[in-house]
Write a protein that holds these residues in place. Structure first.
Motif, PDB file in Angstrom:
ATOM      1  N   ARG A 274     -14.985  -6.390 -16.121  1.00  0.00           N
ATOM      2  CA  ARG A 274     -14.706  -4.282 -15.238  1.00  0.00           C
ATOM      3  C   ARG A 274     -14.587  -4.708 -14.271  1.00  0.00           C
ATOM      4  O   ARG A 274     -15.634  -4.947 -12.952  1.00  0.00           O
ATOM      5  CB  ARG A 274     -16.552  -3.807 -16.063  1.00  0.00           C
ATOM      6  N   VAL A 275     -13.220  -3.792 -13.771  1.00  0.00           N
ATOM      7  CA  VAL A 275     -13.453  -3.771 -12.265  1.00  0.00           C
ATOM      8  C   VAL A 275     -14.012  -2.078 -11.917  1.00  0.00           C
ATOM      9  O   VAL A 275     -12.644  -0.533 -12.563  1.00  0.00           O
ATOM     10  CB  VAL A 275     -11.764  -3.766 -12.331  1.00  0.00           C
ATOM     11  N   VAL A 276     -13.895  -1.394 -10.351  1.00  0.00           N
ATOM     12  CA  VAL A 276     -14.393  -0.355 -10.560  1.00  0.00           C
ATOM     13  C   VAL A 276     -13.258  -0.488  -9.109  1.00  0.00           C
ATOM     14  O   VAL A 276     -13.549  -0.823  -8.390  1.00  0.00           O
ATOM     15  CB  VAL A 276     -15.546   0.294 -10.022  1.00  0.00           C
ATOM     16  N   GLY A 277     -12.719   0.543  -9.206  1.00  0.00           N
ATOM     17  CA  GLY A 277     -12.141   1.233  -7.522  1.00  0.00           C
ATOM     18  C   GLY A 277     -11.190   2.767  -7.589  1.00  0.00           C
ATOM     19  O   GLY A 277     -11.317   3.584  -8.288  1.00  0.00           O
ATOM     20  N   HIS A 278     -10.343   2.217  -6.860  1.00  0.00           N
ATOM     21  CA  HIS A 278      -9.481   3.356  -6.687  1.00  0.00           C
ATOM     22  C   HIS A 278      -8.218   3.252  -7.459  1.00  0.00           C
ATOM     23  O   HIS A 278      -7.749   2.170  -6.637  1.00  0.00           O
ATOM     24  CB  HIS A 278      -8.817   4.327  -4.687  1.00  0.00           C
ATOM     25  N   ARG A 279      -7.597   4.048  -7.968  1.00  0.00           N
ATOM     26  CA  ARG A 279      -6.066   3.895  -8.795  1.00  0.00           C
ATOM     27  C   ARG A 279      -4.810   3.829  -7.298  1.00  0.00           C
ATOM     28  O   ARG A 279      -4.451   2.561  -7.716  1.00  0.00           O
ATOM     29  CB  ARG A 279      -5.602   5.177  -8.843  1.00  0.00           C
ATOM     30  N   TRP A 280      -5.256   4.092  -6.067  1.00  0.00           N
ATOM     31  CA  TRP A 280      -4.157   3.688  -4.821  1.00  0.00           C
ATOM     32  C   TRP A 280      -4.594   3.424  -4.148  1.00  0.00           C
ATOM     33  O   TRP A 280      -4.189   2.907  -2.942  1.00  0.00           O
ATOM     34  CB  TRP A 280      -3.337   5.182  -4.192  1.00  0.00           C
ATOM     35  N   SER A 281      -5.877   2.056  -4.789  1.00  0.00           N
ATOM     36  CA  SER A 281      -6.410   1.265  -3.658  1.00  0.00           C
ATOM     37  C   SER A 281      -4.688  -0.367  -3.484  1.00  0.00           C
ATOM     38  O   SER A 281      -4.936  -1.508  -5.065  1.00  0.00           O
ATOM     39  CB  SER A 281      -7.651   0.307  -3.698  1.00  0.00           C
ATOM     40  N   ASP A 282      -4.908  -0.832  -2.584  1.00  0.00           N
ATOM     41  CA  ASP A 282      -4.333  -2.228  -2.725  1.00  0.00           C
ATOM     42  C   ASP A 282      -4.441  -3.281  -3.290  1.00  0.00           C
ATOM     43  O   ASP A 282      -4.448  -3.699  -3.569  1.00  0.00           O
ATOM     44  CB  ASP A 282      -3.228  -2.016  -0.919  1.00  0.00           C
ATOM     45  N   ARG A 283      -6.188  -3.552  -2.703  1.00  0.00           N
ATOM     46  CA  ARG A 283      -7.051  -4.035  -3.133  1.00  0.00           C
ATOM     47  C   ARG A 283      -7.286  -4.271  -4.645  1.00  0.00           C
ATOM     48  O   ARG A 283      -7.020  -5.440  -5.666  1.00  0.00           O
ATOM     49  CB  ARG A 283      -8.424  -4.208  -2.562  1.00  0.00           C
TER      50      ARG A 283
ATOM     51  N   MET B 191       4.165  -5.899 -13.096  1.00  0.00           N
ATOM     52  CA  MET B 191       3.851  -6.321 -14.586  1.00  0.00           C
ATOM     53  C   MET B 191       4.108  -5.794 -15.299  1.00  0.00           C
ATOM     54  O   MET B 191       4.130  -4.398 -15.637  1.00  0.00           O
ATOM     55  CB  MET B 191       2.395  -6.607 -13.702  1.00  0.00           C
ATOM     56  N   ALA B 192       4.036  -6.605 -16.637  1.00  0.00           N
ATOM     57  CA  ALA B 192       4.737  -5.701 -18.259  1.00  0.00           C
ATOM     58  C   ALA B 192       3.814  -4.291 -17.982  1.00  0.00           C
ATOM     59  O   ALA B 192       3.674  -3.244 -18.467  1.00  0.00           O
ATOM     60  CB  ALA B 192       4.118  -5.991 -19.322  1.00  0.00           C
ATOM     61  N   SER B 193       1.785  -4.834 -17.949  1.00  0.00           N
ATOM     62  CA  SER B 193       1.149  -4.121 -17.781  1.00  0.00           C
ATOM     63  C   SER B 193       1.454  -2.446 -17.176  1.00  0.00           C
ATOM     64  O   SER B 193       0.064  -1.311 -17.456  1.00  0.00           O
ATOM     65  CB  SER B 193       0.103  -4.480 -17.934  1.00  0.00           C
ATOM     66  N   ASP B 194       2.503  -2.417 -15.630  1.00  0.00           N
ATOM     67  CA  ASP B 194       2.542  -1.338 -14.973  1.00  0.00           C
ATOM     68  C   ASP B 194       2.586  -0.344 -16.091  1.00  0.00           C
ATOM     69  O   ASP B 194       2.614   0.713 -15.779  1.00  0.00           O
ATOM     70  CB  ASP B 194       3.246  -1.779 -13.695  1.00  0.00           C
TER      71      ASP B 194
ATOM     72  N   TYR C 103      -5.272  -2.978  -6.747  1.00  0.00           N
ATOM     73  CA  TYR C 103      -3.940  -3.484  -7.685  1.00  0.00           C
ATOM     74  C   TYR C 103      -3.744  -5.062  -8.028  1.00  0.00           C
ATOM     75  O   TYR C 103      -3.341  -5.419  -8.426  1.00  0.00           O
ATOM     76  CB  TYR C 103      -3.179  -2.933  -7.000  1.00  0.00           C
ATOM     77  N   GLU C 104      -3.648  -5.311  -6.702  1.00  0.00           N
ATOM     78  CA  GLU C 104      -4.314  -6.822  -6.400  1.00  0.00           C
ATOM     79  C   GLU C 104      -4.939  -7.601  -7.689  1.00  0.00           C
ATOM     80  O   GLU C 104      -4.960  -8.317  -8.052  1.00  0.00           O
ATOM     81  CB  GLU C 104      -4.532  -7.979  -5.546  1.00  0.00           C
TER      82      GLU C 104
ATOM     83  N   GLU D 194       5.573  -0.080   4.878  1.00  0.00           N
ATOM     84  CA  GLU D 194       4.522  -1.349   4.816  1.00  0.00           C
ATOM     85  C   GLU D 194       3.220  -0.485   4.577  1.00  0.00           C
ATOM     86  O   GLU D 194       1.700  -0.840   3.538  1.00  0.00           O
ATOM     87  CB  GLU D 194       4.920  -1.555   6.094  1.00  0.00           C
ATOM     88  N   GLN D 195       2.706   0.851   5.156  1.00  0.00           N
ATOM     89  CA  GLN D 195       1.147   1.657   4.540  1.00  0.00           C
ATOM     90  C   GLN D 195       0.916   1.934   3.633  1.00  0.00           C
ATOM     91  O   GLN D 195      -0.174   2.024   2.786  1.00  0.00           O
ATOM     92  CB  GLN D 195       1.831   2.516   6.016  1.00  0.00           C
ATOM     93  N   LEU D 196       2.275   1.862   2.728  1.00  0.00           N
ATOM     94  CA  LEU D 196       1.942   2.397   1.710  1.00  0.00           C
ATOM     95  C   LEU D 196       2.482   1.314   0.295  1.00  0.00           C
ATOM     96  O   LEU D 196       2.297   1.515  -0.854  1.00  0.00           O
ATOM     97  CB  LEU D 196       3.114   3.543   1.364  1.00  0.00           C
ATOM     98  N   THR D 197       2.526   0.378   0.572  1.00  0.00           N
ATOM     99  CA  THR D 197       2.821  -1.225   0.097  1.00  0.00           C
ATOM    100  C   THR D 197       1.563  -1.117  -1.104  1.00  0.00           C
ATOM    101  O   THR D 197       0.148  -1.773  -0.413  1.00  0.00           O
ATOM    102  CB  THR D 197       2.340  -2.355   0.301  1.00  0.00           C
ATOM    103  N   GLY D 198       1.457  -1.295  -1.929  1.00  0.00           N
ATOM    104  CA  GLY D 198       0.131  -0.827  -3.016  1.00  0.00           C
ATOM    105  C   GLY D 198      -0.827  -0.234  -3.269  1.00  0.00           C
ATOM    106  O   GLY D 198      -1.424   0.245  -3.591  1.00  0.00           O
ATOM    107  N   ARG D 199      -0.347   0.749  -2.748  1.00  0.00           N
ATOM    108  CA  ARG D 199      -0.541   2.958  -3.380  1.00  0.00           C
ATOM    109  C   ARG D 199       0.801   3.392  -3.916  1.00  0.00           C
ATOM    110  O   ARG D 199       0.685   4.340  -3.314  1.00  0.00           O
ATOM    111  CB  ARG D 199      -1.146   3.288  -1.482  1.00  0.00           C
ATOM    112  N   GLY D 200       1.057   2.591  -4.751  1.00  0.00           N
ATOM    113  CA  GLY D 200       2.332   3.271  -5.176  1.00  0.00           C
ATOM    114  C   GLY D 200       3.476   2.731  -4.993  1.00  0.00           C
ATOM    115  O   GLY D 200       4.715   2.569  -5.553  1.00  0.00           O
ATOM    116  N   VAL D 201       3.663   1.951  -3.815  1.00  0.00           N
ATOM    117  CA  VAL D 201       5.066   0.976  -3.476  1.00  0.00           C
ATOM    118  C   VAL D 201       4.713  -0.266  -3.829  1.00  0.00           C
ATOM    119  O   VAL D 201       3.410  -0.704  -3.278  1.00  0.00           O
ATOM    120  CB  VAL D 201       5.596   1.142  -2.078  1.00  0.00           C
TER     121      VAL D 201
END
Length: 552
Positions: free
Chosen positions: A145-154, A361-364, A156-157, A349-356
């Motif tokens: 189980r992963v708990v986090g923010h939708r727009w968090s780059d970490r 992935m196919a799952s995206d 997403y990683e 650069e500031q938005l990479t991992g936060r919508g950029v």
């Protein structure tokens, strides 16, 4: 939960009894095998199973039946069993119809009758289809189980790492899901602890590195022995092919992969021009099969570790690992592939991992449901991503610098993009800026001919703009061209290259400027940048490794 169902459909009583018998002999322990005598009867059975919530893993249907053909049945069966694998039994005269059905209804496989002996003709096909179904429909009782923010780059990683390593997980958005908030409270987690990763039978991981996560999951992160015949750096198609051929031929083999097996190809939603797969297959499926094959022959896979350099110590080469440690081998194959070139745009650069995102992935695709999605790129990877995302997104816009796609994309992809009603191509355009408070909200698109800039709203930008080789870890002894691609074989004698070959013999075809160190796949100068060619070079590198080892 009841067993998943395998449904057989045939109007000939003898054939129906035979196929049902053969499937029960092999699969009865894990699946319930049910038979129907016609297409309409099969649809009734599927409707009943759907009402009961019983999953259907496979529908095996004859093509030539009165009232309803097998293809007509399988097309209508999608309503009741959308995830079921579809196998069509055909006579030789129906093969063209079956091949057409691969495109028309998504047929998974067709098999010519008779299928005797089933151990050679039927079971290998069904085994593969059921393996694919189980992978797509895992038992979720032991999910991470992963708990986090939708727009968090970490976040997403972490999700990308789990998906690419075929680890099932459940995602909880801390903003939207009450369960996420409950889990944070139970773990006494603060915002700095997110993403929170809950591993069954393990301690809660607070914003873990991929190495920490891999170790908690029990993935191998260290080599089992100090010296190997062959060390392969990179687990993409070239590296995995080298591992399969090396291990199968008796070489002690280890693969070091910094993220997850598959490379860029592993992220592809569909590889449709790979030999032997007429329906195509996903990059994840190809990777999963290749890893299983390499493991079967005894190759080791070391994950979540980067190679930061190497040393030559007489007849041995040592790969130096980040965080300390090394692996020694008598020969080394570099198959580190390439990464997507970075896009130059204000605010990106500031938005990479936060919508950029670079690649997709196919799952995206599922998380883009109902949204407008923008893709930068004009090669096959961008085209496949557009088709995959268009299945969920409201609209997909390809942003292309050139005036056409024909110079950079395969024709079959262009035809599918042109036919898709919700895919738009903006030629002679580029992204100039990205804006958003915490995540991507708007893009500035510039027309390259007029200079006119238009601002559009979107939370999703996926970038596929060419390749930069992953060779920054190599020392000065490995000769590269001006773009960083590794020079091999006779190309070491090219005019203008500061190459020096230290031995009286000529370098082998894929050998670098350091004897015993080879390069295969996209990282190599003048490679084709295709999955099939990377696999071929990986296999070829092992042949050359054998020749090298025989010389020392």
């Amino acid at each position: 939960m009841s067993k998943p169902t395998i449904l057989t459909v045939d109007d000939d009583p003898m054939v129906s009894a035979a196929i049902t018998r053969d499937l029960r002999d092999r699969y009865a322990a894990d699946y319930r095998v049910v038979r129907a005598a016609s297409g309409p009867q099969a649809l009734e059975v599927l409707a009943t199973l759907a009402l009961r919530g019983t999953p259907v893993a496979l529908i095996c249907s004859d093509q030539r039946m009165p009232r309803m053909t097998g293809i007509e049945l399988l097309e209508q069966a999608r309503v009741h069993a959308p995830g079921a694998k579809c196998l069509l039994l055909t006579a030789y005269a129906d093969t063209e119809v079956a091949i057409k059905a691969i495109n028309d209804i998504g047929l998974d496989y067709y098999l010519l009758k008779p299928w005797d002996p089933p151990e050679q003709r039927l079971y290998p096909v069904v085994d593969g289809l059921l393996d694919d179904w189980r992978q797509a429909n895992p038992d979720h009782t032991s999910d991470v189980r992963v708990v986090g923010h939708r727009w968090s780059d970490r976040s997403y990683e972490i999700k990308t790492f789990l998906a690419r390593n075929h680890v099932p997980y459940a995602w909880f958005d801390v903003v939207l899901d009450a369960e996420a908030q409950r889990l944070c409270a139970l773990a006494n987690a603060t915002p700095d602890d997110l993403p929170l990763v809950l591993v069954p039978d393990g301690d809660a991981l607070r914003s873990p590195s991929t190495l920490e996560l891999a170790e908690a999951l029990g993935l191998r992160t260290a080599a089992a022995q100090p010296l190997y015949d062959l060390c392969i750096v990179g687990g993409g198609p070239a590296g995995l092919a080298a591992a399969v051929y090396a291990a199968s031929e008796g070489l002690s083999t280890v693969v070091i992969e910094r993220e997850a097996p598959g490379g860029q190809a592993g992220q592809s939603a569909a590889i449709e021009n790979y030999l032997g797969f007429p329906k195509g297959l996903t990059g994840a499926d190809l990777t999963h099969r290749a890893v299983a094959q390499a493991s079967r022959f005894g190759a080791e896979m070391v994950l979540a570790r980067s190679v930061v350099g190497f040393e030559t110590r007489g007849p041995v080469h040592a790969a130096m690992l980040d965080g300390g440690g090394e692996i020694e081998a008598r020969a080394l194959v570099m198959a580190t592939g390439v990464s997507y070139r970075r896009l130059a745009a204000d605010g990106l650069e500031q938005l990479t991992g936060r919508g950029v995102y670079y690649g997709a992935m196919a799952s995206d695709a599922a998380q883009c449901q109902g949204d407008d999605v923008y893709i930068v790129g004009a090669a096959n990877s961008a085209g496949q991503a557009a088709i995959n995302l268009a299945a969920f997104a409201k609209r997909v816009v390809l942003v292309v610098r050139a005036a056409n796609l024909t110079d950079s994309m395969s024709r079959y992809l262009i035809e599918r993009i042109t036919a898709a009603p919700n895919i738009e191509v903006r030629y002679r355009s580029e992204v100039k800026a990205c804006k958003g408070a915490g995540h991507l909200e708007t893009l500035a698109l510039m027309n390259r001919d007029s200079g006119e800039v238009e601002e559009v709203s979107s939370s999703w930008l996926f970038i596929f703009i060419g390749a930069s080789p992953r060779t920054d870890w190599l020392g000065a002894d490995i000769v590269r061209d001006d773009h960083g691609f590794v020079v091999t074989g006779q190309d070491l004698h090219r005019p203008g290259l500061a190459a020096s070959w230290p031995l009286p013999r000529e370098p082998l075809a894929l050998e670098t400027s350091v004897p015993g160190v080879f390069a295969a796949g996209d990282v190599r100068l003048d490679s084709m940048k295709r999955v099939a060619s990377a696999v071929g070079e990986g296999a070829m590198s092992v042949y050359l490794v054998h020749r090298y080892l025989a010389m020392i």
